[in-house]
Write a protein that holds these residues in place. Structure first.
Motif, PDB file in Angstrom:
ATOM      1  N   GLY A  34      -9.726  10.523  -3.041  1.00  0.00           N
ATOM      2  CA  GLY A  34      -8.462  11.133  -2.658  1.00  0.00           C
ATOM      3  C   GLY A  34      -8.637  12.628  -2.505  1.00  0.00           C
ATOM      4  O   GLY A  34      -9.523  13.106  -1.783  1.00  0.00           O
ATOM      5  N   ASP A  35      -7.826  13.401  -3.221  1.00  0.00           N
ATOM      6  CA  ASP A  35      -7.898  14.857  -3.136  1.00  0.00           C
ATOM      7  C   ASP A  35      -8.878  15.471  -4.126  1.00  0.00           C
ATOM      8  O   ASP A  35      -9.023  16.697  -4.174  1.00  0.00           O
ATOM      9  CB  ASP A  35      -6.511  15.469  -3.353  1.00  0.00           C
ATOM     10  CG  ASP A  35      -5.614  15.304  -2.136  1.00  0.00           C
ATOM     11  OD1 ASP A  35      -6.148  15.180  -1.010  1.00  0.00           O
ATOM     12  OD2 ASP A  35      -4.376  15.281  -2.302  1.00  0.00           O
ATOM     13  N   THR A  36      -9.535  14.650  -4.929  1.00  0.00           N
ATOM     14  CA  THR A  36     -10.609  15.148  -5.795  1.00  0.00           C
ATOM     15  C   THR A  36     -11.903  15.173  -4.999  1.00  0.00           C
ATOM     16  O   THR A  36     -12.310  14.170  -4.421  1.00  0.00           O
ATOM     17  CB  THR A  36     -10.761  14.258  -7.042  1.00  0.00           C
ATOM     18  OG1 THR A  36      -9.651  14.488  -7.923  1.00  0.00           O
ATOM     19  CG2 THR A  36     -12.047  14.568  -7.793  1.00  0.00           C
ATOM     20  N   LYS A  37     -12.534  16.342  -4.969  1.00  0.00           N
ATOM     21  CA  LYS A  37     -13.757  16.528  -4.182  1.00  0.00           C
ATOM     22  C   LYS A  37     -14.812  17.166  -5.078  1.00  0.00           C
ATOM     23  O   LYS A  37     -14.566  18.221  -5.680  1.00  0.00           O
ATOM     24  CB  LYS A  37     -13.493  17.416  -2.966  1.00  0.00           C
ATOM     25  CG  LYS A  37     -12.376  16.911  -2.041  1.00  0.00           C
ATOM     26  CD  LYS A  37     -12.124  17.885  -0.910  1.00  0.00           C
ATOM     27  CE  LYS A  37     -10.857  17.547  -0.124  1.00  0.00           C
ATOM     28  NZ  LYS A  37     -10.959  16.296   0.614  1.00  0.00           N
ATOM     29  N   VAL A  38     -15.986  16.527  -5.144  1.00  0.00           N
ATOM     30  CA  VAL A  38     -17.065  17.018  -6.003  1.00  0.00           C
ATOM     31  C   VAL A  38     -18.360  17.079  -5.197  1.00  0.00           C
ATOM     32  O   VAL A  38     -18.738  16.106  -4.540  1.00  0.00           O
ATOM     33  CB  VAL A  38     -17.274  16.106  -7.228  1.00  0.00           C
ATOM     34  CG1 VAL A  38     -18.314  16.712  -8.172  1.00  0.00           C
ATOM     35  CG2 VAL A  38     -15.963  15.870  -7.983  1.00  0.00           C
ATOM     36  N   LEU A  39     -19.027  18.222  -5.251  1.00  0.00           N
ATOM     37  CA  LEU A  39     -20.329  18.381  -4.619  1.00  0.00           C
ATOM     38  C   LEU A  39     -21.406  18.067  -5.653  1.00  0.00           C
ATOM     39  O   LEU A  39     -21.448  18.682  -6.729  1.00  0.00           O
ATOM     40  CB  LEU A  39     -20.492  19.810  -4.104  1.00  0.00           C
ATOM     41  CG  LEU A  39     -21.851  20.165  -3.503  1.00  0.00           C
ATOM     42  CD1 LEU A  39     -22.182  19.285  -2.300  1.00  0.00           C
ATOM     43  CD2 LEU A  39     -21.886  21.638  -3.117  1.00  0.00           C
ATOM     44  N   CYS A  40     -22.276  17.113  -5.325  1.00  0.00           N
ATOM     45  CA  CYS A  40     -23.324  16.660  -6.238  1.00  0.00           C
ATOM     46  C   CYS A  40     -24.686  16.935  -5.612  1.00  0.00           C
ATOM     47  O   CYS A  40     -25.015  16.356  -4.573  1.00  0.00           O
ATOM     48  CB  CYS A  40     -23.192  15.158  -6.519  1.00  0.00           C
ATOM     49  SG  CYS A  40     -21.556  14.644  -7.097  1.00  0.00           S
ATOM     50  N   ASN A  41     -25.473  17.815  -6.226  1.00  0.00           N
ATOM     51  CA  ASN A  41     -26.811  18.138  -5.735  1.00  0.00           C
ATOM     52  C   ASN A  41     -27.848  17.698  -6.751  1.00  0.00           C
ATOM     53  O   ASN A  41     -27.716  17.980  -7.956  1.00  0.00           O
ATOM     54  CB  ASN A  41     -26.950  19.641  -5.485  1.00  0.00           C
ATOM     55  CG  ASN A  41     -26.281  20.072  -4.197  1.00  0.00           C
ATOM     56  OD1 ASN A  41     -26.401  19.397  -3.177  1.00  0.00           O
ATOM     57  ND2 ASN A  41     -25.586  21.195  -4.226  1.00  0.00           N
ATOM     58  N   THR A 126     -12.273  13.705 -12.104  1.00  0.00           N
ATOM     59  CA  THR A 126     -13.428  14.470 -11.626  1.00  0.00           C
ATOM     60  C   THR A 126     -14.734  13.944 -12.215  1.00  0.00           C
ATOM     61  O   THR A 126     -15.758  13.922 -11.541  1.00  0.00           O
ATOM     62  CB  THR A 126     -13.287  15.964 -11.949  1.00  0.00           C
ATOM     63  OG1 THR A 126     -13.181  16.158 -13.357  1.00  0.00           O
ATOM     64  CG2 THR A 126     -12.052  16.553 -11.263  1.00  0.00           C
ATOM     65  N   ARG A 127     -14.718  13.505 -13.477  1.00  0.00           N
ATOM     66  CA  ARG A 127     -15.976  13.044 -14.080  1.00  0.00           C
ATOM     67  C   ARG A 127     -16.432  11.715 -13.479  1.00  0.00           C
ATOM     68  O   ARG A 127     -17.624  11.493 -13.298  1.00  0.00           O
ATOM     69  CB  ARG A 127     -15.849  12.947 -15.606  1.00  0.00           C
ATOM     70  CG  ARG A 127     -15.021  11.801 -16.140  1.00  0.00           C
ATOM     71  CD  ARG A 127     -14.825  11.900 -17.640  1.00  0.00           C
ATOM     72  NE  ARG A 127     -13.949  13.026 -17.982  1.00  0.00           N
ATOM     73  CZ  ARG A 127     -13.772  13.478 -19.227  1.00  0.00           C
ATOM     74  NH1 ARG A 127     -14.413  12.903 -20.232  1.00  0.00           N
ATOM     75  NH2 ARG A 127     -12.971  14.490 -19.455  1.00  0.00           N
ATOM     76  N   THR A 128     -15.468  10.847 -13.169  1.00  0.00           N
ATOM     77  CA  THR A 128     -15.850   9.559 -12.596  1.00  0.00           C
ATOM     78  C   THR A 128     -16.316   9.726 -11.152  1.00  0.00           C
ATOM     79  O   THR A 128     -17.273   9.083 -10.720  1.00  0.00           O
ATOM     80  CB  THR A 128     -14.686   8.556 -12.692  1.00  0.00           C
ATOM     81  OG1 THR A 128     -13.494   9.122 -12.116  1.00  0.00           O
ATOM     82  CG2 THR A 128     -14.407   8.197 -14.136  1.00  0.00           C
ATOM     83  N   ALA A 129     -15.678  10.611 -10.412  1.00  0.00           N
ATOM     84  CA  ALA A 129     -16.143  10.910  -9.057  1.00  0.00           C
ATOM     85  C   ALA A 129     -17.541  11.523  -9.111  1.00  0.00           C
ATOM     86  O   ALA A 129     -18.410  11.190  -8.295  1.00  0.00           O
ATOM     87  CB  ALA A 129     -15.175  11.859  -8.359  1.00  0.00           C
ATOM     88  N   ALA A 130     -17.768  12.424 -10.075  1.00  0.00           N
ATOM     89  CA  ALA A 130     -19.072  13.076 -10.196  1.00  0.00           C
ATOM     90  C   ALA A 130     -20.174  12.058 -10.459  1.00  0.00           C
ATOM     91  O   ALA A 130     -21.248  12.122  -9.840  1.00  0.00           O
ATOM     92  CB  ALA A 130     -19.036  14.119 -11.305  1.00  0.00           C
ATOM     93  N   ILE A 131     -19.946  11.114 -11.354  1.00  0.00           N
ATOM     94  CA  ILE A 131     -20.962  10.100 -11.650  1.00  0.00           C
ATOM     95  C   ILE A 131     -21.241   9.251 -10.420  1.00  0.00           C
ATOM     96  O   ILE A 131     -22.406   8.989 -10.067  1.00  0.00           O
ATOM     97  CB  ILE A 131     -20.501   9.219 -12.835  1.00  0.00           C
ATOM     98  CG1 ILE A 131     -20.507  10.037 -14.121  1.00  0.00           C
ATOM     99  CG2 ILE A 131     -21.407   7.986 -12.981  1.00  0.00           C
ATOM    100  CD1 ILE A 131     -19.792   9.367 -15.287  1.00  0.00           C
ATOM    101  N   THR A 132     -20.195   8.822  -9.733  1.00  0.00           N
ATOM    102  CA  THR A 132     -20.348   7.961  -8.560  1.00  0.00           C
ATOM    103  C   THR A 132     -21.105   8.669  -7.447  1.00  0.00           C
ATOM    104  O   THR A 132     -22.006   8.100  -6.828  1.00  0.00           O
ATOM    105  CB  THR A 132     -18.969   7.497  -8.069  1.00  0.00           C
ATOM    106  OG1 THR A 132     -18.286   6.818  -9.142  1.00  0.00           O
ATOM    107  CG2 THR A 132     -19.089   6.556  -6.888  1.00  0.00           C
ATOM    108  N   GLY A 133     -20.755   9.925  -7.186  1.00  0.00           N
ATOM    109  CA  GLY A 133     -21.446  10.683  -6.146  1.00  0.00           C
ATOM    110  C   GLY A 133     -22.844  11.093  -6.548  1.00  0.00           C
ATOM    111  O   GLY A 133     -23.780  11.048  -5.742  1.00  0.00           O
ATOM    112  N   ALA A 134     -23.021  11.489  -7.817  1.00  0.00           N
ATOM    113  CA  ALA A 134     -24.333  11.939  -8.277  1.00  0.00           C
ATOM    114  C   ALA A 134     -25.354  10.811  -8.235  1.00  0.00           C
ATOM    115  O   ALA A 134     -26.544  11.057  -8.020  1.00  0.00           O
ATOM    116  CB  ALA A 134     -24.223  12.507  -9.687  1.00  0.00           C
ATOM    117  N   CYS A 135     -24.909   9.580  -8.429  1.00  0.00           N
ATOM    118  CA  CYS A 135     -25.840   8.459  -8.358  1.00  0.00           C
ATOM    119  C   CYS A 135     -26.432   8.335  -6.955  1.00  0.00           C
ATOM    120  O   CYS A 135     -27.631   8.079  -6.790  1.00  0.00           O
ATOM    121  CB  CYS A 135     -25.142   7.165  -8.757  1.00  0.00           C
ATOM    122  SG  CYS A 135     -26.251   5.741  -8.812  1.00  0.00           S
ATOM    123  N   VAL A 136     -25.614   8.544  -5.931  1.00  0.00           N
ATOM    124  CA  VAL A 136     -26.118   8.488  -4.556  1.00  0.00           C
ATOM    125  C   VAL A 136     -27.077   9.652  -4.298  1.00  0.00           C
ATOM    126  O   VAL A 136     -28.138   9.482  -3.681  1.00  0.00           O
ATOM    127  CB  VAL A 136     -24.957   8.487  -3.550  1.00  0.00           C
ATOM    128  CG1 VAL A 136     -25.473   8.518  -2.116  1.00  0.00           C
ATOM    129  CG2 VAL A 136     -24.067   7.258  -3.765  1.00  0.00           C
TER     130      VAL A 136
END
Length: 239
Positions: A34-41, A126-136
């Motif tokens: 949704g409107d939560t956006k996290v950049l994962c490097n 934000t933490r759940t989005a971060a985990i999901t994106g960081a895994c990719v």
């Protein structure tokens, strides 16, 4: 019960996973819930913490932060205060634990992957989005390591994803946004492997205690939601 977003209780927010978002990192993902956006490097280094040196095993760690205007009013940078807050430390430890469960560290060799998760915009989860994106991002970093002959064998055990669930106005709901999260009677975060195995469950009754039946319903919603997220991760990785 009407959710503020108009979603059904079992409905995720629109989720987008954009790979190769920045140029330099071995793995880079912009994840949007949704409107939560996290950049994962994901960054690879030929080093490990001191306690692992000489053991032939690798390490995965994470750092997490929220940009000053990721929320409704500006937050001061933690670096300017000279120390990280307790919430930040707790979340980055959660991300690191979750992603270490995704990988056979022995097959990583004496290399470390650091996942930097920076919240660009926050609207709950934000933490759940971060985990999901960081895994990719982690998978892309592992692919880079194989291409560059840093490792010979793919150390990935399983994709890992995370989602929030909660009790809002007496009903179990999936993937809380901020208006729900700020008023929920129960807030819970689930981290699971793609086969449904539990990695972490964080749950707190913010208001009234939750029942065993409500807990079971939240788990069922979370498992179904993580199944959807895993499918999205696979789709993104196939592109």
């Amino acid at each position: 019960m009407q959710r503020p977003s108009g979603r059904a209780p079992e409905q995720l927010r629109p989720v987008r996973i954009t790979r190769h978002y920045t140029r330099h990192a071995e793995g880079s993902v912009l994840v949007e819930f949704g409107d939560t956006k996290v950049l994962c490097n994901a960054s690879v280094a030929a080093e490990v913490p001191r306690f692992l040196r000489g053991q032939g095993s690798g390490w995965i760690t994470a750092e997490y932060g929220m940009l000053p205007r990721s929320t409704g009013s500006r937050m001061g940078r933690e670096a300017a205060r000279g120390k990280q807050g307790g919430r930040t430390v707790e979340i980055q430890r959660l991300i690191g634990r979750s992603l270490r469960a995704a990988v056979d560290l022995k097959l990583l060799g004496e290399n470390q992957i650091t996942l930097d998760c920076d919240v660009i915009q926050a609207d709950g989860g934000t933490r759940t989005a971060a985990i999901t994106g960081a895994c990719v991002a982690l998978v892309d970093a592992l692919r880079t390591m194989q291409r560059e002959k840093i490792i010979d064998t793919d150390p990935l055990i399983s994709l890992v994803a995370a989602v929030s669930v909660g009790i809002y106005e007496g009903e179990a709901v999936l993937d809380l946004d901020y208006p729900e999260d700020s008023r929920a009677d129960t807030d819970m975060n689930l981290v699971m492997a793609e086969d449904g195995g539990m990695i972490e469950v964080q749950g707190t009754a913010e208001g009234a205690p939750f029942t065993e039946a409500q807990f079971s319903r939240m788990l069922a919603l979370g498992k179904a939601g993580i199944g959807e997220l895993t499918a999205l991760q696979k789709k993104a990785l196939a592109e």
